[in-house]
Design a protein around this motif. Structure first.
Motif, PDB file in Angstrom:
ATOM      1  N   LYS A  88       0.827  -1.773  -0.041  1.00  0.00           N
ATOM      2  CA  LYS A  88       0.063   0.264  -0.053  1.00  0.00           C
ATOM      3  C   LYS A  88       0.658   0.992  -0.303  1.00  0.00           C
ATOM      4  CE  LYS A  88      -2.944  -1.379   3.737  1.00  0.00           C
ATOM      5  NZ  LYS A  88      -3.852  -2.274   4.594  1.00  0.00           N
ATOM      6  N   ASN A  89       1.965   1.048   0.495  1.00  0.00           N
ATOM      7  CA  ASN A  89       2.878   2.531   0.654  1.00  0.00           C
ATOM      8  C   ASN A  89       3.864   2.267  -0.269  1.00  0.00           C
ATOM      9  OD1 ASN A  89       2.628   3.558   3.477  1.00  0.00           O
ATOM     10  ND2 ASN A  89       4.308   2.129   4.774  1.00  0.00           N
ATOM     11  N   LYS A  90       3.888   1.364  -1.598  1.00  0.00           N
ATOM     12  CA  LYS A  90       4.035   1.591  -2.468  1.00  0.00           C
ATOM     13  C   LYS A  90       3.643   2.776  -3.363  1.00  0.00           C
ATOM     14  CE  LYS A  90       5.176  -1.471  -7.031  1.00  0.00           C
ATOM     15  NZ  LYS A  90       6.011  -2.664  -7.256  1.00  0.00           N
ATOM     16  N   ALA A  91       2.198   1.814  -3.170  1.00  0.00           N
ATOM     17  CA  ALA A  91       0.655   2.245  -4.462  1.00  0.00           C
ATOM     18  C   ALA A  91       1.000   3.962  -3.179  1.00  0.00           C
ATOM     19  CB  ALA A  91      -0.939   1.640  -4.479  1.00  0.00           C
ATOM     20  N   LEU A  92       1.266   4.139  -2.506  1.00  0.00           N
ATOM     21  CA  LEU A  92       0.924   6.206  -2.590  1.00  0.00           C
ATOM     22  C   LEU A  92       2.012   6.645  -2.535  1.00  0.00           C
ATOM     23  CD1 LEU A  92      -0.406   5.078   1.479  1.00  0.00           C
ATOM     24  CD2 LEU A  92      -1.766   6.107  -0.384  1.00  0.00           C
TER      25      LEU A  92
ATOM     26  N   ARG B  62       2.659  12.022   2.296  1.00  0.00           N
ATOM     27  CA  ARG B  62       3.871  11.296   2.419  1.00  0.00           C
ATOM     28  C   ARG B  62       3.570  10.872   3.931  1.00  0.00           C
ATOM     29  NH1 ARG B  62       6.147   9.777  -2.074  1.00  0.00           N
ATOM     30  NH2 ARG B  62       6.892  12.093  -3.368  1.00  0.00           N
ATOM     31  N   SER B  63       3.036  11.826   4.516  1.00  0.00           N
ATOM     32  CA  SER B  63       2.516  11.454   5.665  1.00  0.00           C
ATOM     33  C   SER B  63       1.678  10.615   6.266  1.00  0.00           C
ATOM     34  CB  SER B  63       2.027  13.153   6.937  1.00  0.00           C
ATOM     35  OG  SER B  63       1.471  12.733   8.158  1.00  0.00           O
ATOM     36  N   LEU B  64       1.012  10.834   5.730  1.00  0.00           N
ATOM     37  CA  LEU B  64       0.114   8.997   5.152  1.00  0.00           C
ATOM     38  C   LEU B  64       0.842   7.030   5.635  1.00  0.00           C
ATOM     39  CD1 LEU B  64      -2.957   8.109   5.653  1.00  0.00           C
ATOM     40  CD2 LEU B  64      -2.477   8.042   2.987  1.00  0.00           C
ATOM     41  N   MET B  65       2.011   7.530   5.078  1.00  0.00           N
ATOM     42  CA  MET B  65       2.842   6.410   4.485  1.00  0.00           C
ATOM     43  C   MET B  65       3.837   6.520   5.507  1.00  0.00           C
ATOM     44  SD  MET B  65       4.211   7.822   0.312  1.00  0.00           S
ATOM     45  CE  MET B  65       5.199   6.327   1.268  1.00  0.00           C
ATOM     46  N   LYS B  66       4.145   7.087   6.766  1.00  0.00           N
ATOM     47  CA  LYS B  66       4.435   7.137   8.121  1.00  0.00           C
ATOM     48  C   LYS B  66       3.883   6.816   8.602  1.00  0.00           C
ATOM     49  CE  LYS B  66       7.749  11.062   6.951  1.00  0.00           C
ATOM     50  NZ  LYS B  66       8.287  12.449   6.955  1.00  0.00           N
ATOM     51  N   LEU B  67       2.417   5.640   8.899  1.00  0.00           N
ATOM     52  CA  LEU B  67       1.559   5.993  10.102  1.00  0.00           C
ATOM     53  C   LEU B  67       1.826   4.260   9.120  1.00  0.00           C
ATOM     54  CD1 LEU B  67      -1.530   7.995   9.206  1.00  0.00           C
ATOM     55  CD2 LEU B  67       0.477   8.638  10.759  1.00  0.00           C
TER      56      LEU B  67
ATOM     57  N   PHE C 235      -3.697  12.312  11.659  1.00  0.00           N
ATOM     58  CA  PHE C 235      -4.145  10.835  11.310  1.00  0.00           C
ATOM     59  C   PHE C 235      -3.670  10.928   9.552  1.00  0.00           C
ATOM     60  CE2 PHE C 235      -8.406  11.402  14.133  1.00  0.00           C
ATOM     61  CZ  PHE C 235      -7.334  11.522  14.855  1.00  0.00           C
ATOM     62  N   GLY C 236      -3.621  12.134   8.963  1.00  0.00           N
ATOM     63  CA  GLY C 236      -2.484  11.752   7.808  1.00  0.00           C
ATOM     64  C   GLY C 236      -3.657  12.936   6.769  1.00  0.00           C
ATOM     65  N   ALA C 237      -4.958  12.635   7.490  1.00  0.00           N
ATOM     66  CA  ALA C 237      -5.439  13.031   6.352  1.00  0.00           C
ATOM     67  C   ALA C 237      -7.304  12.987   6.998  1.00  0.00           C
ATOM     68  CB  ALA C 237      -5.654  13.484   5.492  1.00  0.00           C
TER      69      ALA C 237
END
Length: 432
Positions: A25-29, A82-87, A374-376
Motif C-alpha cells: 500500500k505504501n508503494k502505491a501511495l 508522505r505523512s500518511l505513509m509514515k503511519l 491522522f494523515g488526512a
C-alpha cells in the motif's frame, strides 16, 4: 456508466485490497504522490477550466477558494500522502486476545470496511485525501465531488487510478461518479456498498439517509462556536476568535457564532471588532452586543447558520452554563472552543458540550485529520456511532473476531465436560 457493474467491480477489488500488506500500500501511495507532481501542469490546467466556468457562473468567492487547486495545494496534498505513509499499518491489528479455554483462543482484529461511497464538496484536495485514506485502510472507494470541480476531479482520478494500478492495486478500487443520477443509483447498491459518507448540510445528509439502506456516516453542518469566558485572557481570546473565523472561512471548522460572557464583553468586544474589521468581517449581534459595538441585529436564524464566509454572529451570555445550553441547542456537534483561565469551567465545558471536538484555549480550525496526525481525513463525523470527529484511518476500519481452536465443540461446554476460562492474553493473531 453502469453503476451496478462499477459496484460489482469495486466489491471484487475490495477483497484484493484487504489482503494487501503495508509495504504494497505504501508503494502505491508513493507512486501516487510522484504522479501528482509529475502531472501538476495537467492538473492546474484542468482546474483553470473549472475556475473559469465557475467564475462565469458567479460562484461565491469562498467557494472559488475551495475549488482552486494550484501548485501549493498540490504540494500540500503530496505532503499529506508522505505523512500518511509514515503511519502504522492499520489493518490486521489485534485489539483483543482471550483464551476461552486451553487451545481455544479468540482474537479481535482490525479489517477494512469494504466498499465506501463518498460524496463531497468542490474541493479537489479532498478527493486526494479521501482516496489515499481509503487506499491505506484497504477499502475500495466510489467518489462523487461537486460539479464545479468536474475537470479537476476527472484528471485526478485518472492519475491516481493509473499510478496505483501500475503499482499493483486491483482495477476498480477507485471510481469517479459524475452525475446526480449516478449517486441515486449508487444509493440502491446496498448489496455491494458497505458505507456511504456524505459531506454537506444536515438536509443533504438526511436525504442520503432517507434514500438508501446503506449505513451512512453523517458529516453535517459546521456550526462551530467560540465561547469567551469571564476568566479569559482577552488578548488570547481575540487571537483565537480571529483565527477561528478568518484563517479559512470556507471550511466546516471555521467559527460561525461567538458567545461572550457578559462580564468580559465591554472590554473584549471593541478590541475584537477592530481586528475583525481589518478582515472585513460582517458582524451580527444580539441586543447586548449592539449596546457595546455598532453591528447589525442578529435573528434566531443566525444562531443556526453556517455562513462559510466573512460573517459572524455574537451573543452575550450570563455564564458558561448558558453558553453550553446555546451550543447544544444550535450547534451541529462539530467543533466548539472555550477561552478561559479557569480550569474547572473549561473541564465542565468540554464534558458537557455535545460535540465531536471540544477545545480549551485553541482555535476551532485545529479540528482536522491532518492536524490531529491522522494523515488526512475523509470528513468530520457528527454522529456518535462507529466514528466521531475527524474521520481518519480508524474511522475507515471495522473488525472481525477470529477464533483459533483445536477441534473443540460447544457440546462439551453445554454438558459441563469442559468450562470456559476467559483469560486475557497478550498475543497478536500473527503470533498464532
Amino acid at each position: 456508466m453502469d453503476i451496478k457493474q462499477v459496484c460489482i467491480k469495486a466489491s471484487e477489488a475490495s477483497i484484493r485490497m484487504a489482503e494487501l500488506d503495508g509495504t504494497a500500500k505504501n508503494k502505491a501511495l508513493s507512486a501516487l504522490a510522484d504522479a501528482l507532481l509529475e502531472h501538476k501542469d495537467r492538473l492546474i490546467a484542468a482546474n483553470a477550466v473549472d475556475l473559469k466556468r465557475s467564475e462565469e457562473e458567479k460562484l461565491a468567492a469562498p467557494l472559488l477558494k475551495r475549488l482552486k487547486f494550484d501548485e501549493k495545494k498540490i504540494n500540500d496534498v503530496v505532503e499529506g500522502i508522505r505523512s500518511l505513509m509514515k503511519l502504522e499499518e492499520p489493518v490486521g491489528n489485534t485489539l483483543l486476545s482471550t483464551m476461552l479455554d486451553e487451545g481455544l483462543e479468540l482474537y479481535k482484529v482490525t479489517c477494512p470496511i469494504g466498499v465506501i461511497g463518498i460524496i463531497f464538496e468542490s474541493r479537489p484536495d479532498a478527493l486526494v485525501q479521501i482516496s489515499t485514506l481509503c487506499l491505506k485502510s484497504g477499502n475500495s472507494v466510489l467518489l462523487k465531488g461537486g460539479r464545479e470541480a468536474v475537470e479537476t476531479n476527472r484528471a485526478l482520478t485518472e492519475i491516481i487510478d493509473g499510478a496505483t494500478i501500475a503499482a499493483g492495486l486491483p482495477k476498480g478500487w477507485i471510481t469517479l461518479l459524475e452525475s446526480r443520477d449516478d449517486v441515486n443509483e449508487m444509493l440502491k447498491m446496498d448489496e455491494y456498498i458497505d458505507l456511504v459518507i456524505p459531506r454537506g448540510s444536515n438536509e443533504f445528509v438526511r436525504y442520503i439517509m432517507d434514500n438508501s439502506r446503506i449505513p451512512v456516516m453523517g458529516h453535517a453542518d459546521g456550526i462551530c462556536h467560540v465561547y469567551v469566558d469571564k476568566d479569559a485572557d482577552l488578548d488570547m481570546a481575540v487571537k483565537i476568535t480571529v483565527d477561528s473565523k478568518t484563517q479559512y472561512v470556507a471550511v466546516c471548522n471555521a467559527a460561525e457564532t461567538l458567545l461572550v460572557h457578559e462580564a468580559a464583553a465591554a472590554k473584549f468586544l471593541p478590541v475584537l471588532k477592530a481586528e475583525l474589521d481589518k478582515k472585513n468581517v460582517e458582524i451580527y449581534g444580539d441586543e447586548g452586543t449592539r449596546k457595546i459595538i455598532p453591528v447589525k441585529a442578529a435573528s434566531d436564524s443566525d444562531w443556526a447558520t453556517e455562513y462559510l464566509d466573512y460573517t459572524i454572529s455574537i451573543k452575550l451570555v450570563p455564564d458558561a452554563d448558558k453558553a453550553i445550553e446555546h451550543i447544544n441547542t444550535y450547534g451541529s456537534g462539530h467543533t466548539d472552543s472555550i477561552v478561559t483561565s479557569n480550569r474547572q469551567t473549561a473541564l465542565k465545558f468540554m464534558n458537557l458540550v455535545d460535540s465531536g471536538n471540544v477545545f480549551w484555549n485553541a482555535s476551532t480550525r485545529f479540528s482536522d485529520g491532518f492536524k490531529y496526525g491522522f494523515g488526512a481525513e475523509v470528513g468530520i463525523s457528527t454522529s456518535k456511532l462507529h466514528a466521531r470527529g475527524p474521520v481518519g484511518l480508524d474511522g475507515l476500519l471495522s473488525y472481525k473476531y477470529m477464533l483459533v481452536g483445536n477441534g473443540q465443540t460447544v457440546d462439551d461446554y453445554a454438558n459441563d465436560r469442559k468450562s470456559f476460562k476467559h483469560v486475557k492474553l497478550n498475543k497478536k493473531i500473527q503470533d498464532v
